[in-house]
Design a protein around this motif. Structure first.
Motif, PDB file in Angstrom:
ATOM      1  N   UNK A 192      15.947   9.325   2.142  1.00 44.98           N
ATOM      2  CA  UNK A 192      14.886   8.760   1.303  1.00 44.98           C
ATOM      3  C   UNK A 192      13.922   9.821   0.772  1.00 44.98           C
ATOM      4  N   UNK A 193      14.226  11.107   1.016  1.00 46.65           N
ATOM      5  CA  UNK A 193      13.382  12.181   0.478  1.00 46.65           C
ATOM      6  C   UNK A 193      14.182  13.016  -0.509  1.00 46.65           C
ATOM      7  N   UNK A 194      13.470  13.839  -1.250  1.00 45.71           N
ATOM      8  CA  UNK A 194      14.094  14.718  -2.239  1.00 45.71           C
ATOM      9  C   UNK A 194      13.218  15.955  -2.387  1.00 45.71           C
ATOM     10  N   UNK A 195      13.775  17.063  -2.839  1.00 46.48           N
ATOM     11  CA  UNK A 195      12.945  18.254  -3.069  1.00 46.48           C
ATOM     12  C   UNK A 195      11.808  17.947  -4.033  1.00 46.48           C
ATOM     13  N   UNK A 196      10.640  18.497  -3.746  1.00 52.13           N
ATOM     14  CA  UNK A 196       9.469  18.238  -4.573  1.00 52.13           C
ATOM     15  C   UNK A 196       8.553  17.210  -3.936  1.00 52.13           C
ATOM     16  N   UNK A 197       7.822  16.466  -4.769  1.00 58.11           N
ATOM     17  CA  UNK A 197       6.788  15.560  -4.301  1.00 58.11           C
ATOM     18  C   UNK A 197       7.373  14.279  -3.702  1.00 58.11           C
ATOM     19  N   UNK A 198       6.864  13.888  -2.518  1.00 64.77           N
ATOM     20  CA  UNK A 198       7.267  12.670  -1.823  1.00 64.77           C
ATOM     21  C   UNK A 198       6.016  11.977  -1.284  1.00 64.77           C
TER      22      UNK A 198
ATOM     23  N   UNK B 138       8.759   5.733   3.359  1.00 65.37           N
ATOM     24  CA  UNK B 138       8.824   7.012   2.650  1.00 65.37           C
ATOM     25  C   UNK B 138       9.323   6.744   1.243  1.00 65.37           C
ATOM     26  N   UNK B 139       8.552   7.180   0.262  1.00 70.39           N
ATOM     27  CA  UNK B 139       8.876   6.943  -1.151  1.00 70.39           C
ATOM     28  C   UNK B 139       9.131   5.471  -1.437  1.00 70.39           C
ATOM     29  N   UNK B 140       8.330   4.617  -0.807  1.00 75.52           N
ATOM     30  CA  UNK B 140       8.426   3.187  -1.033  1.00 75.52           C
ATOM     31  C   UNK B 140       9.527   2.485  -0.273  1.00 75.52           C
ATOM     32  N   UNK B 141      10.356   3.235   0.457  1.00 74.35           N
ATOM     33  CA  UNK B 141      11.453   2.646   1.228  1.00 74.35           C
ATOM     34  C   UNK B 141      11.038   2.507   2.683  1.00 74.35           C
ATOM     35  N   UNK B 142      11.225   1.300   3.237  1.00 76.15           N
ATOM     36  CA  UNK B 142      10.892   1.126   4.652  1.00 76.15           C
ATOM     37  C   UNK B 142      11.897   1.874   5.513  1.00 76.15           C
TER      38      UNK B 142
ATOM     39  N   UNK C  39       0.813  -1.208   0.000  1.00 78.28           N
ATOM     40  CA  UNK C  39       0.000   0.000   0.000  1.00 78.28           C
ATOM     41  C   UNK C  39       0.850   1.262   0.000  1.00 78.28           C
ATOM     42  N   UNK C  40       2.140   1.142   0.341  1.00 72.76           N
ATOM     43  CA  UNK C  40       3.009   2.301   0.478  1.00 72.76           C
ATOM     44  C   UNK C  40       3.451   2.876  -0.867  1.00 72.76           C
ATOM     45  N   UNK C  41       3.113   2.209  -1.969  1.00 79.36           N
ATOM     46  CA  UNK C  41       3.425   2.766  -3.274  1.00 79.36           C
ATOM     47  C   UNK C  41       2.541   3.988  -3.543  1.00 79.36           C
ATOM     48  N   UNK C  42       3.016   4.903  -4.374  1.00 80.21           N
ATOM     49  CA  UNK C  42       2.274   6.143  -4.609  1.00 80.21           C
ATOM     50  C   UNK C  42       0.901   5.869  -5.215  1.00 80.21           C
ATOM     51  N   UNK C  43       0.824   4.891  -6.127  1.00 77.54           N
ATOM     52  CA  UNK C  43      -0.460   4.530  -6.743  1.00 77.54           C
ATOM     53  C   UNK C  43      -0.659   3.014  -6.602  1.00 77.54           C
TER      54      UNK C  43
ATOM     55  N   UNK D  85      -4.019   1.557   7.421  1.00 77.62           N
ATOM     56  CA  UNK D  85      -2.972   1.896   6.461  1.00 77.62           C
ATOM     57  C   UNK D  85      -3.192   3.335   5.998  1.00 77.62           C
ATOM     58  N   UNK D  86      -2.197   4.182   6.235  1.00 72.95           N
ATOM     59  CA  UNK D  86      -2.287   5.614   5.937  1.00 72.95           C
ATOM     60  C   UNK D  86      -1.340   5.954   4.779  1.00 72.95           C
ATOM     61  N   UNK D  87      -1.767   6.873   3.916  1.00 76.72           N
ATOM     62  CA  UNK D  87      -0.941   7.280   2.785  1.00 76.72           C
ATOM     63  C   UNK D  87      -1.232   8.733   2.433  1.00 76.72           C
ATOM     64  N   UNK D  88      -0.172   9.511   2.173  1.00 77.29           N
ATOM     65  CA  UNK D  88      -0.348  10.867   1.682  1.00 77.29           C
ATOM     66  C   UNK D  88       0.938  11.325   0.998  1.00 77.29           C
ATOM     67  N   UNK D  89       0.838  12.394   0.225  1.00 77.69           N
ATOM     68  CA  UNK D  89       2.011  12.992  -0.392  1.00 77.69           C
ATOM     69  C   UNK D  89       2.280  14.345   0.258  1.00 77.69           C
ATOM     70  N   UNK D  90       3.513  14.810   0.111  1.00 78.78           N
ATOM     71  CA  UNK D  90       3.880  16.134   0.592  1.00 78.78           C
ATOM     72  C   UNK D  90       4.962  16.684  -0.334  1.00 78.78           C
ATOM     73  N   UNK D  91       5.106  17.991  -0.317  1.00 76.86           N
ATOM     74  CA  UNK D  91       6.117  18.652  -1.140  1.00 76.86           C
ATOM     75  C   UNK D  91       7.225  19.183  -0.248  1.00 76.86           C
ATOM     76  N   UNK D  92       8.428  18.656  -0.441  1.00 76.65           N
ATOM     77  CA  UNK D  92       9.568  19.077   0.371  1.00 76.65           C
ATOM     78  C   UNK D  92      10.143  20.368  -0.217  1.00 76.65           C
ATOM     79  N   UNK D  93      10.315  21.413   0.608  1.00 74.72           N
ATOM     80  CA  UNK D  93      10.827  22.687   0.093  1.00 74.72           C
ATOM     81  C   UNK D  93      12.228  22.551  -0.501  1.00 74.72           C
TER      82      UNK D  93
END
Length: 277
Positions: A199-205, A177-181, A94-98, A146-154
């Motif tokens: 495991x994060x990057x600027x933009x959508x995560x 986070x981004x599919x990585x445990x 379920x942790x995949x974006x789609x 099971x919880x899922x959401x996206x966020x935008x990292x500055x």
């Protein structure tokens, strides 16, 4: 001859039962034992520390309003949510974006899922909401959220350490986070923090959390209170520089005459060593 045939048939039946059991389990539930292992209370969780926020200026620190800081990003609000009555019915990957084939609902964070239409809260004083058999908890009656959401990292956070903070999760949680445990934690009234810099990057995560209603920690949580579940307190991200205050301690004491008070302050400093070729 009959006894040999009987033993062979019994082995076949046992193997068939095992295969049926495995077929009914979600992929990631097959190897999970942390939530029924008393010696494991966390995996990759940052050490507990005093409660404070790393403001970027003295002026902001004096105002003590995190939402005015460029280092703060709230994840409170609406999350996608799936409620399952037990781990076997929890969605796989379920942790995949789609993630495919999941019927999502929505839930408000922070908040208990029972108070938002998913299951029923239980009130007890000294009793348990299940037949006690420590450290085991019921399997068929152990709801999983099971919880899922996206966020935008500055963009401005690039090069900073990125920490995710969960104010309270009942009773046990896994984090992706981004599919990585990333890790695991339990302890329903304690904050959990994880370093997610790598495991994060600027933009959508994408952030995903799986919560078990009961764990071996439920035996210590069996007090005079409502049994409710989920991400019960605020969730947020914060950035801290490569050198930071890791922890602070204030010790109040008296001098040798027991007349005047003494206040001793100490701080633990953390840092990230620069990479060298």
């Amino acid at each position: 001859m009959i006894s040999i045939l009987y033993r062979h048939l019994r082995c076949v039946f046992r193997l068939a039962a095992l295969l049926l059991f495995l077929a009914g389990c979600s992929d990631d539930d097959l190897y999970r034992s942390e939530w029924q292992t008393p010696s494991t209370i966390a995996v990759n969780r940052l050490p507990a520390r005093a409660s404070f926020f790393p403001y970027e200026t003295e002026a902001l620190a004096l105002k003590n309003n995190r939402e005015r800081s460029s280092r703060f990003l709230s994840l409170n609000g609406t999350w996608r949510f799936h409620h399952a009555k037990n781990p076997d019915e929890a969605p796989s990957r379920f942790w995949e974006e789609t993630p495919p084939g999941i019927e999502w609902s929505e839930i408000t964070v922070p908040g208990s899922w029972e108070l938002q239409g998913f299951g029923v809260p239980i009130y007890l004083d000294e009793e348990y909401p299940f037949d006690p058999d420590p450290p085991k908890v019921p399997h068929l009656y152990n709801a999983v959220g099971s919880y899922l959401r996206t966020f935008t990292l500055p963009e401005s956070w690039e090069g900073e350490r990125v920490i995710i903070h969960f104010g309270s999760v009942r009773s046990a949680m896994y984090l992706w986070v981004n599919g990585e445990e990333v890790g695991y934690a339990q302890g329903s009234k304690l904050p959990h923090e994880f370093d997610i810099t790598d495991v994060v990057h600027p933009g959508k995560n994408t952030v995903a959390v799986r919560v078990y209603r009961f764990s071996d920690a439920s035996y210590l949580e069996g007090q005079d209170t409502w049994r409710a579940s989920g991400l019960e307190r605020e969730v947020f991200l914060y950035a801290r520089p490569k050198t930071w205050i890791e922890d602070v301690r204030a010790t109040a004491d008296l001098d040798d005459s027991y007349r005047d008070g003494l206040l001793t302050l100490s701080a633990e400093i953390g840092s990230v060593e620069p990479h060298t070729d």
